[in-house]
Write an enzyme that holds these catalytic residues in place. Structure first.
Site, PDB file in Angstrom:
ATOM      1  N   SER A   1       0.817  -1.228   0.125  1.00 36.08           N
ATOM      2  CA  SER A   1      -0.027  -0.141   0.088  1.00 36.08           C
ATOM      3  C   SER A   1       0.988   1.300   0.195  1.00 36.08           C
ATOM      4  O   SER A   1       1.966   1.323   0.507  1.00 36.08           O
ATOM      5  CB  SER A   1      -0.809   0.012   1.182  1.00 36.08           C
TER       6      SER A   1
HETATM    7  N1  SAH Z   1      -0.935  -4.321   4.099  1.00 34.34           N
HETATM    8  C1  SAH Z   1      -0.300  -4.815   2.786  1.00 34.34           C
HETATM    9  C2  SAH Z   1      -1.267  -4.801   1.663  1.00 34.34           C
HETATM   10  C3  SAH Z   1      -1.057  -5.693   0.654  1.00 34.34           C
HETATM   11  S1  SAH Z   1      -2.324  -5.709  -0.719  1.00 34.34           S
HETATM   12  C4  SAH Z   1       1.049  -4.208   2.019  1.00 34.34           C
HETATM   13  O1  SAH Z   1       1.085  -2.869   2.605  1.00 34.34           O
HETATM   14  O2  SAH Z   1       1.904  -4.806   1.828  1.00 34.34           O
HETATM   15  C5  SAH Z   1      -3.702  -6.500  -0.067  1.00 34.34           C
HETATM   16  C6  SAH Z   1      -3.395  -8.115   0.364  1.00 34.34           C
HETATM   17  O3  SAH Z   1      -4.494  -8.613   1.093  1.00 34.34           O
HETATM   18  C7  SAH Z   1      -2.834  -8.857  -0.717  1.00 34.34           C
HETATM   19  O4  SAH Z   1      -1.641  -9.427  -0.242  1.00 34.34           O
HETATM   20  C8  SAH Z   1      -3.910  -9.999  -1.054  1.00 34.34           C
HETATM   21  O5  SAH Z   1      -3.605 -11.158  -1.369  1.00 34.34           O
HETATM   22  C9  SAH Z   1      -4.692 -10.122   0.462  1.00 34.34           C
HETATM   23  N2  SAH Z   1      -5.959 -10.414   0.285  1.00 34.34           N
HETATM   24  C10 SAH Z   1      -6.679 -10.344  -0.641  1.00 34.34           C
HETATM   25  N3  SAH Z   1      -8.072 -10.833  -0.273  1.00 34.34           N
HETATM   26  C11 SAH Z   1      -7.771 -11.553   1.096  1.00 34.34           C
HETATM   27  C12 SAH Z   1      -8.370 -12.216   1.965  1.00 34.34           C
HETATM   28  N4  SAH Z   1      -9.928 -12.728   1.549  1.00 34.34           N
HETATM   29  N5  SAH Z   1      -8.015 -12.906   2.895  1.00 34.34           N
HETATM   30  C13 SAH Z   1      -6.644 -12.409   3.338  1.00 34.34           C
HETATM   31  N6  SAH Z   1      -5.945 -11.772   2.471  1.00 34.34           N
HETATM   32  C14 SAH Z   1      -6.467 -11.351   1.364  1.00 34.34           C
END
Ligand code: SAH
Length: 215
Positions: A64
């Site tokens: 993010s």
């Molecule tokens: N906070 C993280 C954001 C990553 S993007 C950072 O800054 O790196 C969002 C993440 O949510 C992705 O890695 C995606 O695989 C995960 N995601 C999407 N749907 C999900 C679900 N149902 N359960 C768990 N993780 C999920």
């Protein structure tokens, strides 16, 4: 990977930008100043790590934007010892920010590659969290209820299971919308049966996917 004076200088500049954009929680800014975001990104993005942008982290996902991380963290108003559930570990950067603020973090990721990578990375940086591989829609009732819950993927709706795992007085921060854009919501559990929802502007996240996990 190394954390150089140049990186530190770039982080200082980034926190200045975040401040200008309205982030005024000094503890959140201090965490961003301290954590080497470039460690959470693939080599090659090293030079871009302190731009206020999202970048690819593999498995079609993104780390993010620093502003978004700061905004969501600020809304959570983390107190030392808070039990926090995070949905979407991704790179583990947001997890590290929560840990810096003294939270006890339970984090779920549905992409196996990212689950494994972030677990190893955070341990190597001496951050301790509880990592889970799977679908975050149902939360993690075994370890709940939680003081705070943060969803870092764009959800089509607010999952009832997550609301139900909040302590009374607890806060859920979640972006809700379609794949194009989402509205940030803060949901406070004011009593066993009542929730107060506040809208906090538009954001853009990768989607929160439901159902079967990928391997
Ligand atoms: N906070 C993280 C954001 C990553 S993007 C950072 O800054 O790196 C969002 C993440 O949510 C992705 O890695 C995606 O695989 C995960 N995601 C999407 N749907 C999900 C679900 N149902 N359960 C768990 N993780 C999920």
């Amino acid at each position: 990977m190394q954390d150089t004076y140049k990186h530190k200088g770039q982080r200082k500049k980034l926190t200045g930008e975040l401040k200008k954009k309205g982030i005024d929680d000094e503890r959140v800014l201090a965490a961003i100043l301290k954590i080497p975001r470039h460690f959470f990104m693939d080599i090659g993005f090293d030079k871009l790590a302190y731009q206020n942008k999202a970048f690819p982290i593999g498995a079609g996902q993104t780390i993010s934007q620093p502003y978004t991380v700061a905004f969501q963290t600020q809304l959570l108003n983390i107190k030392k010892g808070d039990k926090v559930l995070e949905i979407g570990t991704g790179s583990g950067y947001q997890t590290a920010v929560l840990l810096e603020l003294g939270a006890r973090v339970y984090t779920i990721e549905r992409q196996k590659e990212l689950f494994q990578k972030s677990r190893v990375l955070l341990a190597s940086l001496n951050y301790e969290a509880h990592f889970f591989y799977g679908d975050g829609y149902k939360g993690k009732p075994t370890y709940g209820p939680y003081d705070k819950i943060i969803v870092t993927a764009g959800a089509p709706y607010i999952p009832e299971d997550l609301k139900g795992q909040l302590k009374v007085g607890g806060i859920l921060v979640i972006p809700v919308g379609d794949s194009e854009k989402q509205l940030m919501y803060s949901v406070i559990r004011v009593s066993k049966t009542e929730f107060r929802k506040t809208e906090l502007g538009n954001f853009m996240f990768v989607p929160m996917l439901e159902g079967k996990t990928n391997n």
